[in-house]
Design an enzyme around this catalytic site. Structure first.
Site, PDB file in Angstrom:
ATOM      1  N   ASP A 156     -14.747 -10.745  87.400  1.00 25.54           N
ATOM      2  CA  ASP A 156     -13.887 -10.202  86.341  1.00 25.54           C
ATOM      3  C   ASP A 156     -13.071 -11.339  85.702  1.00 25.54           C
ATOM      4  O   ASP A 156     -11.851 -11.352  85.807  1.00 25.54           O
ATOM      5  CB  ASP A 156     -12.972  -9.090  86.901  1.00 25.54           C
ATOM      6  CG  ASP A 156     -12.020  -9.575  87.991  1.00 25.54           C
ATOM      7  OD1 ASP A 156     -12.334 -10.600  88.655  1.00 25.54           O
ATOM      8  OD2 ASP A 156     -10.952  -8.959  88.175  1.00 25.54           O
ATOM      9  N   ASP A 167     -12.098 -16.633  88.671  1.00 23.75           N
ATOM     10  CA  ASP A 167     -13.500 -16.204  88.533  1.00 23.75           C
ATOM     11  C   ASP A 167     -14.291 -17.237  87.728  1.00 23.75           C
ATOM     12  O   ASP A 167     -15.447 -17.537  88.046  1.00 23.75           O
ATOM     13  CB  ASP A 167     -13.584 -14.866  87.785  1.00 23.75           C
ATOM     14  CG  ASP A 167     -12.841 -13.754  88.481  1.00 23.75           C
ATOM     15  OD1 ASP A 167     -13.443 -13.006  89.247  1.00 23.75           O
ATOM     16  OD2 ASP A 167     -11.618 -13.659  88.253  1.00 23.75           O
ATOM     17  N   ASN A 175      -9.310  -7.997  86.153  1.00 25.88           N
ATOM     18  CA  ASN A 175      -8.253  -8.818  85.538  1.00 25.88           C
ATOM     19  C   ASN A 175      -7.990  -8.404  84.087  1.00 25.88           C
ATOM     20  O   ASN A 175      -6.898  -8.605  83.571  1.00 25.88           O
ATOM     21  CB  ASN A 175      -8.626 -10.297  85.581  1.00 25.88           C
ATOM     22  CG  ASN A 175      -8.513 -10.856  86.989  1.00 25.88           C
ATOM     23  OD1 ASN A 175      -7.657 -10.423  87.752  1.00 25.88           O
ATOM     24  ND2 ASN A 175      -9.370 -11.794  87.335  1.00 25.88           N
ATOM     25  N   THR A 188     -16.125 -11.208  93.187  1.00 30.28           N
ATOM     26  CA  THR A 188     -14.794 -11.813  93.042  1.00 30.28           C
ATOM     27  C   THR A 188     -13.881 -10.929  92.186  1.00 30.28           C
ATOM     28  O   THR A 188     -12.865 -11.388  91.673  1.00 30.28           O
ATOM     29  CB  THR A 188     -14.888 -13.236  92.447  1.00 30.28           C
ATOM     30  OG1 THR A 188     -15.479 -13.150  91.150  1.00 30.28           O
ATOM     31  CG2 THR A 188     -15.713 -14.151  93.327  1.00 30.28           C
ATOM     32  N   PHE A 240      -5.050  -7.342  95.121  1.00 28.21           N
ATOM     33  CA  PHE A 240      -5.435  -6.778  93.816  1.00 28.21           C
ATOM     34  C   PHE A 240      -6.855  -6.185  93.770  1.00 28.21           C
ATOM     35  O   PHE A 240      -7.041  -5.048  93.337  1.00 28.21           O
ATOM     36  CB  PHE A 240      -5.282  -7.859  92.727  1.00 28.21           C
ATOM     37  CG  PHE A 240      -5.674  -7.398  91.352  1.00 28.21           C
ATOM     38  CD1 PHE A 240      -4.811  -6.645  90.575  1.00 28.21           C
ATOM     39  CD2 PHE A 240      -6.931  -7.711  90.830  1.00 28.21           C
ATOM     40  CE1 PHE A 240      -5.171  -6.211  89.305  1.00 28.21           C
ATOM     41  CE2 PHE A 240      -7.301  -7.284  89.562  1.00 28.21           C
ATOM     42  CZ  PHE A 240      -6.420  -6.532  88.802  1.00 28.21           C
ATOM     43  N   ASN A 241      -7.874  -6.957  94.182  1.00 32.93           N
ATOM     44  CA  ASN A 241      -9.268  -6.481  94.019  1.00 32.93           C
ATOM     45  C   ASN A 241      -9.524  -5.212  94.825  1.00 32.93           C
ATOM     46  O   ASN A 241     -10.240  -4.308  94.374  1.00 32.93           O
ATOM     47  CB  ASN A 241     -10.272  -7.558  94.458  1.00 32.93           C
ATOM     48  CG  ASN A 241     -10.326  -8.713  93.480  1.00 32.93           C
ATOM     49  OD1 ASN A 241      -9.940  -8.573  92.323  1.00 32.93           O
ATOM     50  ND2 ASN A 241     -10.791  -9.862  93.953  1.00 32.93           N
ATOM     51  N   HIS A 266      -8.252 -18.411  94.200  1.00 34.09           N
ATOM     52  CA  HIS A 266      -8.908 -17.499  95.142  1.00 34.09           C
ATOM     53  C   HIS A 266     -10.450 -17.512  95.096  1.00 34.09           C
ATOM     54  O   HIS A 266     -11.113 -17.713  96.118  1.00 34.09           O
ATOM     55  CB  HIS A 266      -8.497 -16.052  94.844  1.00 34.09           C
ATOM     56  CG  HIS A 266      -7.038 -15.821  94.746  1.00 34.09           C
ATOM     57  ND1 HIS A 266      -6.254 -15.612  95.849  1.00 34.09           N
ATOM     58  CD2 HIS A 266      -6.201 -15.746  93.681  1.00 34.09           C
ATOM     59  CE1 HIS A 266      -4.998 -15.397  95.463  1.00 34.09           C
ATOM     60  NE2 HIS A 266      -4.938 -15.476  94.158  1.00 34.09           N
ATOM     61  N   ASP A 267     -10.991 -17.176  93.933  1.00 33.82           N
ATOM     62  CA  ASP A 267     -12.388 -16.724  93.889  1.00 33.82           C
ATOM     63  C   ASP A 267     -13.453 -17.736  94.310  1.00 33.82           C
ATOM     64  O   ASP A 267     -14.428 -17.351  94.979  1.00 33.82           O
ATOM     65  CB  ASP A 267     -12.706 -16.164  92.496  1.00 33.82           C
ATOM     66  CG  ASP A 267     -11.947 -14.866  92.226  1.00 33.82           C
ATOM     67  OD1 ASP A 267     -11.542 -14.203  93.192  1.00 33.82           O
ATOM     68  OD2 ASP A 267     -11.768 -14.519  91.044  1.00 33.82           O
TER      69      ASP A 267
HETATM   70  C1  BDR Z   1      -7.813 -11.682  92.974  1.00 29.39           C
HETATM   71  O1  BDR Z   1      -7.269 -10.914  91.906  1.00 29.39           O
HETATM   72  C2  BDR Z   1      -7.534 -11.522  90.665  1.00 29.39           C
HETATM   73  O2  BDR Z   1      -6.358 -11.639  89.917  1.00 29.39           O
HETATM   74  C3  BDR Z   1      -8.151 -12.861  90.958  1.00 29.39           C
HETATM   75  O3  BDR Z   1      -9.167 -13.150  90.007  1.00 29.39           O
HETATM   76  C4  BDR Z   1      -8.709 -12.713  92.347  1.00 29.39           C
HETATM   77  O4  BDR Z   1     -10.039 -12.245  92.331  1.00 29.39           O
HETATM   78  C5  BDR Z   1      -6.687 -12.246  93.808  1.00 29.39           C
HETATM   79  O5  BDR Z   1      -5.930 -11.215  94.385  1.00 29.39           O
HETATM   80 CA    CA Z   2     -11.334 -12.164  90.294  1.00 31.82          CA
END
Ligand code: BDR
Ligand code: CA
Length: 312
Positions: free
Chosen positions: A11, A16, A40, A124, A165-166, A239-240
């Site tokens: 996303d 990402d 996102n 991701t 979040f994801n 993160h991703d």
């Molecule tokens: C995740 O949430 C999104 O904002 C980032 O792309 C990542 O995948 C981190 O919590």
């Molecule tokens: Ca992401």
């Protein structure tokens, strides 16, 4: 060299975008295709971003648009972190090729079916497309080698006090994936908060001096600013790409194989990953949870990919 065939479901999103570059430019990965999922940003925005990053970094693989809402129908973009376009911070080139005519879930199925070997799915973003794929194409489950996802946390969350979040965006989808009995690797906040974009990383990008490294610097500068504002983390976690890095070199993380369940209800905890670190539930281990990162190794991989993409 033996390559791991991968479909990347994402996303984009700053991190990402970096995962796309790492997957496309590391010689251990065979990137078969990219699918998008709302997270996102709304689906149209993140799909446009995926195509623009392909143009920017010369990535030529099929791209298809996936789910526009979570399984139970909600969407809430992370504009506070990724901005209005979901990828603010630098001008990006217009797309140089068109989207696939089929949807994201169908593209995952096609790529998994047609590849001679088992395929690894890397997610991701929210797990909506992956869950739909597992539900709609049960006959292809045996062709999936491994699902690696960025999401969750063994401690606290970043979207709510307990939910990352994801997973928070689509807990029902995450639940389907965690119950799939496929080999699963979770790269949650425990490990991704060790992939910090430090001053040294910015200095290495500056030294590269390519058009791509300059654009990446613009994107990551924006990301650092929002992370500082929202989380008081001036060195933001990338993160991703960690979910790709574990496939390139398994020694980049230290892991534990434990039981993980998704909190689907909970007054305050919906979307939390309940990681049974001390095996108190007696639940069957179902997820390899990455907990520690070899950050120098990770950044060498990531920056080598940016360098290679910059001269492609
Ligand atoms: C995740 O949430 C999104 O904002 C980032 O792309 C990542 O995948 C981190 O919590
Ligand atoms: Ca992401």
């Amino acid at each position: 060299m033996k390559k791991t065939p991968v479909v990347l479901d994402c996303d984009p999103g700053h991190d990402d975008a970096m995962a796309m570059i790492l997957a496309a430019y590391n010689p251990h990965i065979e990137l078969l295709g990219i699918t998008t999922v709302s997270g996102n940003g709304i689906i149209d925005k993140v799909t446009e971003n995926a195509l623009r990053i392909c143009a920017l970094a010369n990535i030529r693989v099929p791209v298809a648009q996936g789910a526009g809402t979570a399984i139970l129908g909600s969407v809430e973009a992370a504009t506070d972190i990724h901005g209005e376009t979901a990828l603010d911070g630098a001008p990006l080139p217009a797309p140089i090729f068109e989207l696939e005519k089929i949807g994201g879930v169908e593209l995952i199925a096609k790529l998994v079916k047609e590849h001679p070997e088992k395929v690894t799915l890397v997610a991701t973003g929210p797990l909506t497309n992956i869950a739909l794929f597992l539900k709609m194409y049960p006959e292809l489950k045996s062709k999936v080698a491994h699902i690696v996802f960025m999401g969750g946390s063994a401690s606290r969350g970043n979207r709510t006090p307990y939910a990352e979040f994801n997973i928070w965006m689509d807990p029902e989808a995450a639940d389907v994936v965690l119950k799939s009995e496929l080999p699963l690797t979770m790269c949650g906040l425990d490990v991704t908060h060790q992939a910090l974009v430090t001053k040294e990383v910015f200095a290495r990008l500056e030294k590269m001096g390519t058009e791509l490294s300059k654009t990446v610097t613009g994107l990551l500068t924006f990301f650092a600013k929002t992370y500082d504002e929202v989380f008081e983390m001036p060195e933001p976690p990338l993160h991703d790409p960690v979910a790709i890095a574990v496939l390139i070199d398994a020694s980049v993380t230290k892991n534990r194989f434990v039981n993980v369940e998704i909190e689907l209800n909970g007054t305050y905890t919906r979307g939390a990953t309940v990681v049974d670190t001390y095996n108190r539930s007696g639940g069957k281990p179902n997820v390899t949870v990455a907990l520690d990162l070899d950050a120098p190794k990770f950044w060498n991989m990531m920056l080598e990919a940016v360098e290679k993409a910059g001269v492609s």
